[in-house]
Design an enzyme around this catalytic site. Sequence first.
Site, PDB file in Angstrom:
ATOM      1  N   LYS A 212       0.584  -1.321   0.040  1.00 31.21           N
ATOM      2  CA  LYS A 212      -0.214   0.231   0.012  1.00 31.21           C
ATOM      3  C   LYS A 212       0.827   1.066  -0.064  1.00 31.21           C
ATOM      4  O   LYS A 212       0.694   2.085  -0.963  1.00 31.21           O
ATOM      5  CB  LYS A 212      -1.019   0.047   1.217  1.00 31.21           C
ATOM      6  CG  LYS A 212      -1.820   1.044   1.019  1.00 31.21           C
ATOM      7  CD  LYS A 212      -2.508   1.632   2.645  1.00 31.21           C
ATOM      8  CE  LYS A 212      -1.599   2.583   2.942  1.00 31.21           C
ATOM      9  NZ  LYS A 212      -2.193   3.205   4.191  1.00 31.21           N
TER      10      LYS A 212
ATOM     11  N   ASP B 281      -6.305   0.814   0.625  1.00 36.50           N
ATOM     12  CA  ASP B 281      -6.399   1.238   2.217  1.00 36.50           C
ATOM     13  C   ASP B 281      -7.666   0.642   2.776  1.00 36.50           C
ATOM     14  O   ASP B 281      -8.682   0.012   2.046  1.00 36.50           O
ATOM     15  CB  ASP B 281      -6.220   2.597   2.394  1.00 36.50           C
ATOM     16  CG  ASP B 281      -7.496   3.470   1.963  1.00 36.50           C
ATOM     17  OD1 ASP B 281      -8.090   3.083   0.990  1.00 36.50           O
ATOM     18  OD2 ASP B 281      -7.718   4.622   2.300  1.00 36.50           O
TER      19      ASP B 281
END
Length: 267
Positions: free
Chosen positions: A176, A195
């Site tokens: 991420k 996320d």
Amino acid sequence: MPRKLKSSRKPVAVRRASRPLSRERAASASGRGQDARATAGETPALRPKAKPKSEYTSPERLHKIFAALDQLFPHAQCALRHENAFQLLVATILSAQCTDERVNKVTPELFKRFPTPQDFAAVSPAVLENEIRSTGFYHNKAKSIIGASKKIATDFGGQVPRTMEEMLTLPGVARKTANVVLGTAYGIPTGIVVDTHVFRIAHRLKLSAAGTPEKVEQDLIPLVPRERWISFGHQVIWFGRKICQARKPRCADCPLETTCDAPDKTV
Ligand code: SF4
């Protein structure tokens, strides 16, 4: 003195919670009794039936989703304030379990005091922890920032690397964070940022049923054209903040309402 009238009502029996459900009641509670109720003239519960997965990921539906996101958030950008890739890396590490607003309050002073990876590499954990305390999880975050800064200073000539493979060698950096930095700072589409917002919305829109962000990303990658990978992440994050919110999604205002079968829809 008037005589107290004796009540003709029988006391209501208290039902024991632990009493097992009859077969009929159990079927009703689990939804299996819907057909029987419909036959008897009752209205069955309006729960949307799951469609085949291919319907949720059809080109037409995906086009509708992209068009809605383009209309809602045509210029979606990363909300973390930064002036270069290194600052974005530090800000993204700080944003774990913390709001971007809070991170943006901390970073201006932090970057003034420690402008380069070498500065962060030389700071003691206790000093850095004190600076970032308000973002939460400051012990682990300080460890990651100092570790990543040392690696960038010694192995990458003070520059944040430009490949996913190299980014993943930095302490505290997973896909991420790497996707955020590579996509936003360098414009390199290596994957899709997943996320908490993207994870939730991928499930609600039934684009993925996977249990980890990494697997959700692998489900999204073949569905989203590569040239959209970076903007799609930004747009879905803003969509999650403004419309498809975690606790109470604003489904009445959502342009995807007619195509959404999320079980926690509010309309
Ligand atoms: S209809 Fe509601 S749950 Fe579905 S995507 Fe829109 S806001 Fe989210």
